[in-house]
Design a protein around this motif. Structure first.
Motif, PDB file in Angstrom:
ATOM      1  N   UNK A  59       0.882  -1.164   0.000  1.00 44.86           N
ATOM      2  CA  UNK A  59       0.000   0.000   0.000  1.00 44.86           C
ATOM      3  C   UNK A  59       0.922   1.216   0.000  1.00 44.86           C
ATOM      4  N   UNK A  60       0.382   2.374  -0.219  1.00 44.75           N
ATOM      5  CA  UNK A  60       1.225   3.566  -0.246  1.00 44.75           C
ATOM      6  C   UNK A  60       1.901   3.756   1.114  1.00 44.75           C
ATOM      7  N   UNK A  61       3.229   3.692   1.105  1.00 41.58           N
ATOM      8  CA  UNK A  61       4.007   3.893   2.313  1.00 41.58           C
ATOM      9  C   UNK A  61       4.103   2.688   3.223  1.00 41.58           C
ATOM     10  N   UNK A  62       3.665   1.526   2.760  1.00 40.21           N
ATOM     11  CA  UNK A  62       3.654   0.323   3.607  1.00 40.21           C
ATOM     12  C   UNK A  62       3.931  -0.918   2.763  1.00 40.21           C
ATOM     13  N   UNK A  63       4.777  -1.813   3.290  1.00 37.28           N
ATOM     14  CA  UNK A  63       5.080  -3.075   2.610  1.00 37.28           C
ATOM     15  C   UNK A  63       5.197  -4.176   3.652  1.00 37.28           C
ATOM     16  N   UNK A  64       4.666  -5.352   3.323  1.00 39.98           N
ATOM     17  CA  UNK A  64       4.719  -6.492   4.238  1.00 39.98           C
ATOM     18  C   UNK A  64       5.277  -7.707   3.503  1.00 39.98           C
ATOM     19  N   UNK A  65       6.286  -8.317   4.114  1.00 41.02           N
ATOM     20  CA  UNK A  65       6.886  -9.542   3.606  1.00 41.02           C
ATOM     21  C   UNK A  65       6.645 -10.667   4.595  1.00 41.02           C
ATOM     22  N   UNK A  66       6.577 -11.895   4.062  1.00 46.68           N
ATOM     23  CA  UNK A  66       6.446 -13.062   4.920  1.00 46.68           C
ATOM     24  C   UNK A  66       7.485 -14.090   4.503  1.00 46.68           C
ATOM     25  N   UNK A  67       8.066 -14.749   5.495  1.00 45.74           N
ATOM     26  CA  UNK A  67       9.062 -15.769   5.220  1.00 45.74           C
ATOM     27  C   UNK A  67       8.965 -16.913   6.201  1.00 45.74           C
ATOM     28  N   UNK A  68       9.574 -18.014   5.826  1.00 46.91           N
ATOM     29  CA  UNK A  68       9.641 -19.190   6.684  1.00 46.91           C
ATOM     30  C   UNK A  68      11.097 -19.606   6.820  1.00 46.91           C
ATOM     31  N   UNK A  69      11.771 -19.101   7.869  1.00 46.91           N
ATOM     32  CA  UNK A  69      13.172 -19.480   8.026  1.00 46.91           C
ATOM     33  C   UNK A  69      13.289 -20.975   8.299  1.00 46.91           C
ATOM     34  N   UNK A  70      14.281 -21.584   7.692  1.00 46.60           N
ATOM     35  CA  UNK A  70      14.534 -23.011   7.928  1.00 46.60           C
ATOM     36  C   UNK A  70      16.025 -23.200   8.189  1.00 46.60           C
TER      37      UNK A  70
END
Length: 156
Positions: free
Chosen positions: A41-52
């Motif tokens: 979104x404007x001014x916002x970013x979301x990442x998702x990860x699965x560390x292994x």
């Protein structure tokens, strides 16, 4: 679809990132580190990860560089979402605080970045990294250089 290379379509940063999500064509770093952009979104970013275990360090936990990469990506893409088609950016400084260790049991982890302020030459952003239980694992502040980029002219 490489919406970033030369940006011939003249898309704003937000539209570039939306096109990336729609095309489901993440950059190579996402494959290497096993994380994805899930919201923009404007001014916002979301990442998702699965560390292994592939990102473990010798002491048996996730290497700090994994968290740093997600936090840098969240800050950078939050700023990217505020740029015009003729602007680019690069990280000048990234300061990270590690609050708790990550393990393969921590995931999925979520890095949420937001723009604090943006000007003609510099932007400031922050991000948090939380584990599957919503506990804060790491946080970051970032200073980013904003600069003009030239778009190639269309062939006639």
């Amino acid at each position: 679809m490489d919406v970033f290379r030369n940006n011939q379509a003249g898309l704003s940063g937000l539209d570039q990132l939306r096109a990336l999500l729609a095309a489901n064509t993440p950059p190579p770093i996402n494959h290497t580190m096993r994380f994805v952009l899930i919201e923009i979104a404007e001014g916002r970013a979301v990442f998702e990860g699965n560390p292994d275990r592939s990102v473990y360090n010798p002491i048996g936990s996730v290497h700090g560089g994994y968290a740093a990469t997600l936090l840098d990506s969240a800050c950078g893409c939050a700023v990217h979402s505020r740029l015009a088609a003729d602007q680019g950016y690069t990280t000048l400084e990234l300061k990270i605080a590690y609050h708790r260790p990550l393990t393969e049991a921590s995931g999925p982890v979520r890095a949420e970045g937001r723009v604090l302020s943006i000007g003609r030459r510099a932007a400031f952003a922050e991000a948090t990294l939380t584990d599957r239980d919503g506990k804060l694992c790491a946080s970051a502040t970032s200073t980013l250089l904003v600069f003009a980029i030239e778009r190639p002219t269309a062939a006639v």
